[in-house]
Design an enzyme around this catalytic site. Structure first.
Site, PDB file in Angstrom:
ATOM      1  N   ASP A   1       0.864  -1.164   0.000  1.00  0.00           N
ATOM      2  CA  ASP A   1       0.000   0.000   0.000  1.00  0.00           C
ATOM      3  C   ASP A   1       0.914   1.230   0.000  1.00  0.00           C
ATOM      4  O   ASP A   1       2.112   1.099   0.256  1.00  0.00           O
ATOM      5  CB  ASP A   1      -0.858  -0.079   1.283  1.00  0.00           C
ATOM      6  N   LEU A   2       0.376   2.399  -0.284  1.00  0.00           N
ATOM      7  CA  LEU A   2       1.241   3.589  -0.310  1.00  0.00           C
ATOM      8  C   LEU A   2       1.100   4.448   0.955  1.00  0.00           C
ATOM      9  O   LEU A   2       2.008   4.517   1.787  1.00  0.00           O
ATOM     10  CB  LEU A   2       0.933   4.437  -1.554  1.00  0.00           C
ATOM     11  N   ASP A   3      -0.079   5.099   1.070  1.00  0.00           N
ATOM     12  CA  ASP A   3      -0.282   6.050   2.168  1.00  0.00           C
ATOM     13  C   ASP A   3      -0.265   5.323   3.508  1.00  0.00           C
ATOM     14  O   ASP A   3      -1.086   4.443   3.755  1.00  0.00           O
ATOM     15  CB  ASP A   3      -1.644   6.754   2.020  1.00  0.00           C
TER      16      ASP A   3
ATOM     17  N   THR B   1       1.934   9.889   4.448  1.00  0.00           N
ATOM     18  CA  THR B   1       0.959  10.841   3.886  1.00  0.00           C
ATOM     19  C   THR B   1      -0.405  10.734   4.553  1.00  0.00           C
ATOM     20  O   THR B   1      -1.256  11.595   4.336  1.00  0.00           O
ATOM     21  CB  THR B   1       0.777  10.598   2.370  1.00  0.00           C
TER      22      THR B   1
ATOM     23  N   LYS C   1      -8.989   5.619   6.081  1.00  0.00           N
ATOM     24  CA  LYS C   1      -7.722   5.128   5.537  1.00  0.00           C
ATOM     25  C   LYS C   1      -7.964   4.039   4.493  1.00  0.00           C
ATOM     26  O   LYS C   1      -8.748   3.121   4.733  1.00  0.00           O
ATOM     27  CB  LYS C   1      -6.813   4.600   6.651  1.00  0.00           C
TER      28      LYS C   1
ATOM     29  N   SER D   1      -2.480   0.759  -4.311  1.00  0.00           N
ATOM     30  CA  SER D   1      -2.965   1.912  -3.537  1.00  0.00           C
ATOM     31  C   SER D   1      -4.306   2.405  -4.051  1.00  0.00           C
ATOM     32  O   SER D   1      -4.594   2.324  -5.238  1.00  0.00           O
ATOM     33  CB  SER D   1      -1.939   3.046  -3.641  1.00  0.00           C
ATOM     34  N   ALA D   2      -5.112   2.945  -3.131  1.00  0.00           N
ATOM     35  CA  ALA D   2      -6.397   3.537  -3.519  1.00  0.00           C
ATOM     36  C   ALA D   2      -6.223   4.949  -4.052  1.00  0.00           C
ATOM     37  O   ALA D   2      -7.148   5.533  -4.605  1.00  0.00           O
ATOM     38  CB  ALA D   2      -7.323   3.572  -2.297  1.00  0.00           C
TER      39      ALA D   2
ATOM     40  N   LYS E   1     -11.004  -0.541  -2.038  1.00  0.00           N
ATOM     41  CA  LYS E   1     -10.840  -1.391  -0.854  1.00  0.00           C
ATOM     42  C   LYS E   1     -12.018  -1.134   0.079  1.00  0.00           C
ATOM     43  O   LYS E   1     -12.439   0.018   0.175  1.00  0.00           O
ATOM     44  CB  LYS E   1      -9.537  -1.030  -0.109  1.00  0.00           C
TER      45      LYS E   1
ATOM     46  N   GLU F   1      -0.206  -3.380   4.591  1.00  0.00           N
ATOM     47  CA  GLU F   1      -1.326  -2.422   4.666  1.00  0.00           C
ATOM     48  C   GLU F   1      -1.416  -1.738   6.024  1.00  0.00           C
ATOM     49  O   GLU F   1      -1.145  -2.372   7.037  1.00  0.00           O
ATOM     50  CB  GLU F   1      -2.642  -3.182   4.459  1.00  0.00           C
ATOM     51  N   ASP F   2      -1.827  -0.468   6.013  1.00  0.00           N
ATOM     52  CA  ASP F   2      -2.031   0.224   7.291  1.00  0.00           C
ATOM     53  C   ASP F   2      -3.511   0.444   7.585  1.00  0.00           C
ATOM     54  O   ASP F   2      -3.846   1.006   8.635  1.00  0.00           O
ATOM     55  CB  ASP F   2      -1.343   1.595   7.295  1.00  0.00           C
TER      56      ASP F   2
HETATM   57  P1  B16 Z   1      -6.542  10.196  -3.259  1.00  0.00           P
HETATM   58  P2  B16 Z   1      -3.678   4.028   0.169  1.00  0.00           P
HETATM   59  C1  B16 Z   1      -5.596   5.892   0.160  1.00  0.00           C
HETATM   60  O1  B16 Z   1      -4.312   5.477  -0.181  1.00  0.00           O
HETATM   61  C2  B16 Z   1      -5.610   6.660   1.468  1.00  0.00           C
HETATM   62  O2  B16 Z   1      -5.305   5.806   2.552  1.00  0.00           O
HETATM   63  C3  B16 Z   1      -6.979   7.252   1.699  1.00  0.00           C
HETATM   64  O3  B16 Z   1      -6.983   8.005   2.893  1.00  0.00           O
HETATM   65  C4  B16 Z   1      -7.340   8.134   0.490  1.00  0.00           C
HETATM   66  O4  B16 Z   1      -8.649   8.678   0.625  1.00  0.00           O
HETATM   67  C5  B16 Z   1      -7.266   7.294  -0.787  1.00  0.00           C
HETATM   68  O5  B16 Z   1      -5.976   6.754  -0.909  1.00  0.00           O
HETATM   69  C6  B16 Z   1      -7.566   8.108  -2.026  1.00  0.00           C
HETATM   70  O6  B16 Z   1      -6.511   9.012  -2.206  1.00  0.00           O
HETATM   71  O7  B16 Z   1      -7.512  11.219  -2.776  1.00  0.00           O
HETATM   72  O8  B16 Z   1      -5.104  10.664  -3.273  1.00  0.00           O
HETATM   73  O9  B16 Z   1      -6.970   9.605  -4.584  1.00  0.00           O
HETATM   74  O10 B16 Z   1      -3.558   3.988   1.647  1.00  0.00           O
HETATM   75  O11 B16 Z   1      -4.582   2.988  -0.448  1.00  0.00           O
HETATM   76  O12 B16 Z   1      -2.331   4.100  -0.528  1.00  0.00           O
HETATM   77 MG    MG Z   2      -2.803   3.164   3.422  1.00  0.00          MG
END
Ligand code: B16
Ligand code: MG
Length: 218
Positions: A9-11, A17, A45, A114-115, A145, A169-170
């Site tokens: 996962d990224l964030d 972030t 998240k 990542s989302a 997710k 994953e976090d």
């Molecule tokens: P964006 P991940 C997710 O990233 C974040 O955890 C989540 O808080 C955020 O709303 C989502 O990405 C969408 O991000 O607005 O930049 O498209 O944790 O799946 O890497």
């Molecule tokens: Mg994350």
């Protein structure tokens, strides 16, 4: 040598972030006179931008027209991107480069799952994009997710069966997605939040080479 698919996962896993998403959503929610706690933030998240705003509006018992909804999503993202523009490599989470380098040395396929629609931009910003054999982000999936689509697509791109993939994953939603995909789920964060993962570590400094070897060889 055994090959497993390592999906990150990224964030909140690769980069710090998650705090910027929280700040940007909180600022936006305040303009709507909605307050939400850090505990409620856990539910945002890993969740898509659209779904996050829907949740915040539901917490505040508010409904808004579609045009306003789109406008608010734009505002949140602009605010989020203003934080990202100041981001440096120092915001890569502890021992992430070490773990990536070890897996590369062991010739293990690595993907991002990542989302976030900003994922590629962020990876470039912190100069980690070159470490990934495949990237699946919020632009590539139709179901967010906890649906497993993002991780199943990553496994496909790596050409590794889902049961031979390991997900870091976090988020509650992300661990659930990995479990549904029948992948090994590794929670990065607190056990009290991510207790449904196969393994939980506070951060990557707790993950040893021995543990990675076990994942590769089992
Ligand atoms: P964006 P991940 C997710 O990233 C974040 O955890 C989540 O808080 C955020 O709303 C989502 O990405 C969408 O991000 O607005 O930049 O498209 O944790 O799946 O890497
Ligand atoms: Mg994350």
């Amino acid at each position: 040598m055994n090959k497993k698919g390592f999906i990150f996962d990224l964030d909140g896993v690769i980069v710090d972030t998650a705090k910027y998403h929280f700040l940007a959503w909180q600022k936006l929610a305040k303009t709507l006179e909605i307050n939400f706690t850090e505990e409620e933030n856990e539910q945002l998240k890993g969740v898509s931008r659209v779904r996050s705003l829907e949740k915040i509006l539901a917490w505040g018992n508010k409904t808004i027209p579609e045009t306003k909804f789109m406008e608010l999503m734009g505002k949140k993202n602009d605010d989020y991107l203003s934080h990202i523009s100041k981001m440096t490599k120092s915001e890569i989470l502890p021992d992430v480069p070490k773990i990536l380098n070890y897996l590369i040395e062991k010739q293990q396929p690595i993907a991002l799952g990542s989302a976030s629609k900003n994922a590629r931009h962020i990876l470039e910003r912190v100069d980690l994009k070159k470490n990934f054999d495949a990237i699946v982000d919020g632009n590539d999936v139709s179901k967010a997710k906890p649906d497993p689509e993002v991780f199943l697509n990553a496994a496909k791109l790596l050409n590794i069966d889902p049961e031979n993939c390991i997900v870091f994953e976090d988020s509650v939603a992300g661990v659930e997605a990995a479990n549904v995909a029948r992948m090994v789920s590794i929670g990065i964060g607190s056990k009290s939040v991510l207790g449904h993962a196969d393994y939980v570590f506070n951060d990557f400094t707790e993950i040893s080479e021995g543990f990675l070897n076990t994942l590769i060889n089992n």
